[in-house]
Design a protein around this motif. Structure first.
Motif, PDB file in Angstrom:
ATOM      1  N   GLU A 278       0.772  -1.177   0.008  1.00  0.00           N
ATOM      2  CA  GLU A 278      -0.144  -0.058   0.150  1.00  0.00           C
ATOM      3  C   GLU A 278       0.882   1.149   0.201  1.00  0.00           C
ATOM      4  O   GLU A 278       2.008   1.326   0.767  1.00  0.00           O
ATOM      5  CB  GLU A 278      -0.781   0.080   1.366  1.00  0.00           C
ATOM      6  CG  GLU A 278      -1.968  -1.341   1.395  1.00  0.00           C
ATOM      7  CD  GLU A 278      -2.845  -0.925   2.571  1.00  0.00           C
ATOM      8  OE1 GLU A 278      -3.343   0.011   2.993  1.00  0.00           O
ATOM      9  OE2 GLU A 278      -2.950  -2.180   3.461  1.00  0.00           O
TER      10      GLU A 278
ATOM     11  N   ILE B 129      -3.160  -1.633  -9.895  1.00  0.00           N
ATOM     12  CA  ILE B 129      -4.004  -0.928  -8.891  1.00  0.00           C
ATOM     13  C   ILE B 129      -5.410  -1.732  -8.392  1.00  0.00           C
ATOM     14  O   ILE B 129      -6.157  -1.915  -9.532  1.00  0.00           O
ATOM     15  CB  ILE B 129      -4.304   0.564  -9.464  1.00  0.00           C
ATOM     16  CG1 ILE B 129      -2.746   1.400  -9.405  1.00  0.00           C
ATOM     17  CG2 ILE B 129      -4.960   1.149  -8.266  1.00  0.00           C
ATOM     18  CD1 ILE B 129      -2.790   2.530 -10.006  1.00  0.00           C
TER      19      ILE B 129
ATOM     20  N   GLN C  23      -9.026  -1.860  -6.859  1.00  0.00           N
ATOM     21  CA  GLN C  23      -9.901  -0.630  -6.140  1.00  0.00           C
ATOM     22  C   GLN C  23     -11.242  -1.449  -6.485  1.00  0.00           C
ATOM     23  O   GLN C  23     -11.442  -2.247  -7.557  1.00  0.00           O
ATOM     24  CB  GLN C  23      -9.696   0.657  -6.991  1.00  0.00           C
ATOM     25  CG  GLN C  23      -9.631   0.595  -8.259  1.00  0.00           C
ATOM     26  CD  GLN C  23      -9.327   1.979  -8.822  1.00  0.00           C
ATOM     27  OE1 GLN C  23      -9.654   3.010  -8.143  1.00  0.00           O
ATOM     28  NE2 GLN C  23      -8.742   2.220  -9.902  1.00  0.00           N
ATOM     29  N   ALA C  24     -12.144  -0.836  -5.859  1.00  0.00           N
ATOM     30  CA  ALA C  24     -13.684  -1.180  -6.152  1.00  0.00           C
ATOM     31  C   ALA C  24     -14.085  -0.841  -7.364  1.00  0.00           C
ATOM     32  O   ALA C  24     -13.682   0.422  -7.610  1.00  0.00           O
ATOM     33  CB  ALA C  24     -14.328  -0.755  -4.759  1.00  0.00           C
TER      34      ALA C  24
ATOM     35  N   GLY D 113     -13.128  -1.230 -10.222  1.00  0.00           N
ATOM     36  CA  GLY D 113     -12.267  -1.081 -11.244  1.00  0.00           C
ATOM     37  C   GLY D 113     -12.576  -2.109 -12.579  1.00  0.00           C
ATOM     38  O   GLY D 113     -13.555  -3.002 -12.346  1.00  0.00           O
TER      39      GLY D 113
ATOM     40  N   TYR E  67     -18.531  -4.335  -5.280  1.00  0.00           N
ATOM     41  CA  TYR E  67     -16.929  -4.431  -5.582  1.00  0.00           C
ATOM     42  C   TYR E  67     -16.789  -4.634  -7.046  1.00  0.00           C
ATOM     43  O   TYR E  67     -15.546  -4.742  -7.390  1.00  0.00           O
ATOM     44  CB  TYR E  67     -16.574  -5.248  -4.960  1.00  0.00           C
ATOM     45  CG  TYR E  67     -16.739  -5.112  -3.318  1.00  0.00           C
ATOM     46  CD1 TYR E  67     -16.418  -3.892  -2.523  1.00  0.00           C
ATOM     47  CD2 TYR E  67     -17.287  -6.186  -2.664  1.00  0.00           C
ATOM     48  CE1 TYR E  67     -16.573  -3.865  -1.294  1.00  0.00           C
ATOM     49  CE2 TYR E  67     -17.693  -5.838  -1.307  1.00  0.00           C
ATOM     50  CZ  TYR E  67     -17.513  -4.773  -0.735  1.00  0.00           C
ATOM     51  OH  TYR E  67     -17.558  -4.441   0.793  1.00  0.00           O
TER      52      TYR E  67
ATOM     53  N   LEU F 141      -2.592  -1.763  -3.079  1.00  0.00           N
ATOM     54  CA  LEU F 141      -3.923  -1.914  -2.355  1.00  0.00           C
ATOM     55  C   LEU F 141      -4.355  -0.582  -2.007  1.00  0.00           C
ATOM     56  O   LEU F 141      -5.256  -0.310  -1.068  1.00  0.00           O
ATOM     57  CB  LEU F 141      -4.010  -2.788  -1.228  1.00  0.00           C
ATOM     58  CG  LEU F 141      -3.553  -4.309  -1.786  1.00  0.00           C
ATOM     59  CD1 LEU F 141      -3.700  -5.337  -0.461  1.00  0.00           C
ATOM     60  CD2 LEU F 141      -4.488  -4.747  -2.908  1.00  0.00           C
TER      61      LEU F 141
ATOM     62  N   TYR G  46      -5.501   2.311  -2.915  1.00  0.00           N
ATOM     63  CA  TYR G  46      -6.459   3.040  -3.655  1.00  0.00           C
ATOM     64  C   TYR G  46      -7.908   2.570  -2.924  1.00  0.00           C
ATOM     65  O   TYR G  46      -8.903   3.011  -3.101  1.00  0.00           O
ATOM     66  CB  TYR G  46      -6.443   2.874  -5.082  1.00  0.00           C
ATOM     67  CG  TYR G  46      -5.645   3.578  -5.724  1.00  0.00           C
ATOM     68  CD1 TYR G  46      -5.886   5.052  -6.422  1.00  0.00           C
ATOM     69  CD2 TYR G  46      -4.226   3.338  -5.909  1.00  0.00           C
ATOM     70  CE1 TYR G  46      -4.875   5.660  -7.122  1.00  0.00           C
ATOM     71  CE2 TYR G  46      -3.254   3.887  -6.541  1.00  0.00           C
ATOM     72  CZ  TYR G  46      -3.681   5.437  -7.176  1.00  0.00           C
ATOM     73  OH  TYR G  46      -2.677   5.870  -7.734  1.00  0.00           O
ATOM     74  N   ILE G  47      -7.913   1.432  -2.246  1.00  0.00           N
ATOM     75  CA  ILE G  47      -9.093   0.691  -1.511  1.00  0.00           C
ATOM     76  C   ILE G  47      -9.278   1.539  -0.272  1.00  0.00           C
ATOM     77  O   ILE G  47      -8.119   1.560   0.836  1.00  0.00           O
ATOM     78  CB  ILE G  47      -9.127  -0.565  -1.238  1.00  0.00           C
ATOM     79  CG1 ILE G  47      -8.823  -1.517  -2.502  1.00  0.00           C
ATOM     80  CG2 ILE G  47     -10.095  -1.118  -0.267  1.00  0.00           C
ATOM     81  CD1 ILE G  47      -8.498  -2.994  -2.265  1.00  0.00           C
ATOM     82  N   PRO G  48     -10.274   2.376   0.075  1.00  0.00           N
ATOM     83  CA  PRO G  48     -10.270   3.171   1.262  1.00  0.00           C
ATOM     84  C   PRO G  48     -10.255   2.318   2.684  1.00  0.00           C
ATOM     85  O   PRO G  48     -10.650   1.119   2.540  1.00  0.00           O
ATOM     86  CB  PRO G  48     -11.620   3.929   1.227  1.00  0.00           C
ATOM     87  CG  PRO G  48     -12.384   3.098   0.035  1.00  0.00           C
ATOM     88  CD  PRO G  48     -11.438   2.341  -0.727  1.00  0.00           C
TER      89      PRO G  48
ATOM     90  N   LYS H 125     -10.285  -4.558   1.182  1.00  0.00           N
ATOM     91  CA  LYS H 125      -8.888  -4.831   1.328  1.00  0.00           C
ATOM     92  C   LYS H 125      -8.336  -6.312   1.762  1.00  0.00           C
ATOM     93  O   LYS H 125      -7.280  -6.797   1.150  1.00  0.00           O
ATOM     94  CB  LYS H 125      -8.252  -3.706   2.178  1.00  0.00           C
ATOM     95  CG  LYS H 125      -6.819  -3.668   2.074  1.00  0.00           C
ATOM     96  CD  LYS H 125      -6.463  -2.350   2.741  1.00  0.00           C
ATOM     97  CE  LYS H 125      -6.920  -1.034   2.006  1.00  0.00           C
ATOM     98  NZ  LYS H 125      -6.099   0.185   2.406  1.00  0.00           N
TER      99      LYS H 125
END
Length: 326
Positions: free
Chosen positions: A16, A35, A37-38, A40, A227, A248, A250-252, A259
């Motif tokens: 991360e 990258i 991310q949700a 994507g 997701y 990872l 970019y996943i909040p 994550k």
């Protein structure tokens, strides 16, 4: 890592913050961080065997990820029931896909049966008693590349009656079934959506309500859910080249469950790729900030299996920590 780079053919990094981006570019100028991310467009199908036959190792990982998706109950007995129901559903899903394949390609049955019979003989005659069907598949594939004529003779050695008898036995029939999946294209592999539909459509018996509940919990992880296509669809993440760098960050933080699931998915997705590479080539598996990964349900199991099993595939596992107590 820079100092040991000349000795390694392949490196996998999960992190991360993109702190390894410059390093990855140094290793391979064309390397770009993958990258995650949700919502994507990346897809890593956890049910895809990625050119390997179906195995106990794969089934274990394939059942662990849906368990991570549905979450842990405070009732340990219920967790065990859920795990058993998911494992059973996944087994039936693979059985259905194998049956479909043979219906579509009946001419392949004899070829696959002969190869499975030869692989079984290779394991018994040339490998130790601890060797598995997966070990024999990988070792024979390397043997085939270096000794084409000898491997062809080995495949031709069993007569037709021996092959037929092997394919009809319980263990032999299962080995033929498992071998089918090494021939599947990514588009032919089972997907998360199929599992979710199977649990919903075939909910019956004393655990019907629990199966429908599991199907509901798995729905947000389908392609049309919260997701996106990360877990559901045709695998499109390419791991060729000298380095695979997963990011990872970019996943909040609010999506902690995503994550955790993504880290678990990546570890299993890349493991099959490293197992398929020739054993003579050295590989590296880098778990950056391993304490986060170890908090994931089944995360410790993945780490333990990596250290216990990947060594025989010439993989160096590297775990980085900031807290020595962990």
């Amino acid at each position: 890592l820079t100092q040991t780079e000349p000795f390694y053919h392949y490196t996998m990094i999960v992190e991360e913050g993109e702190s390894y981006t410059t390093y990855a570019k140094t290793v391979d100028p064309k390397a770009e961080p993958i990258i995650v991310q949700a919502n994507g467009k990346l897809t890593m199908n956890y049910l895809d065997t990625r050119g390997l036959p179906l195995s106990g190792l794969h089934l274990s990982a394939a059942a662990a990820l849906p368990m991570l998706m549905v979450g842990q109950s405070s009732d340990e007995d219920r967790n065990k029931l859920r795990q058993a129901l998911l494992a059973n559903a996944i087994g039936r899903l693979y059985e259905d896909f194998a049956r479909w394949y043979f219906n579509q390609h009946p001419e392949q049955r004899a070829t696959l049966a002969r190869r499975a019979c030869a692989l079984d003989a290779y394991r018994r005659e040339r490998m130790g008693p601890q060797a598995t069907e997966l070990d024999s598949f990988l070792e024979f594939a390397e043997f085939e590349l270096g000794h084409t004529d000898e491997a062809a003779s080995f495949l031709a050695r069993p007569d037709e009656s021996e092959v037929i008898r092997f394919a009809k036995e319980g263990a032999g029939a299962q080995q033929v079934r498992d071998l089918i999946f090494s021939h599947f294209t990514p588009a032919e592999q089972p997907q998360h959506g199929h599992l979710q539909e199977l649990l919903s459509a075939e909910a019956a018996g004393p655990h019907a309500e629990e199966m429908r509940y599991l199907a509901t919990l798995l729905e947000p992880w389908s392609a049309g859910g919260s997701y996106g296509e990360l877990f559901d669809g045709v695998s499109n993440v390419n791991l060729t080249g000298k380095i695979a760098h997963f990011e990872l960050g970019y996943i909040p933080e609010s999506a902690e469950e995503l994550k955790a699931a993504a880290a678990f998915l990546i570890a299993n997705y890349t493991r099959s790729h490293m197992m398929r590479l020739p054993r003579a080539l050295r590989k590296r598996n880098i778990f950056e900030e391993v304490s986060r990964f170890s908090l994931v349900p089944s995360g410790k199991k993945v780490l333990r299996e990596s250290y216990q099993q990947l060594r025989k595939y010439n993989v160096w596992n590297v775990a980085t920590v900031q807290n020595y107590e962990q």
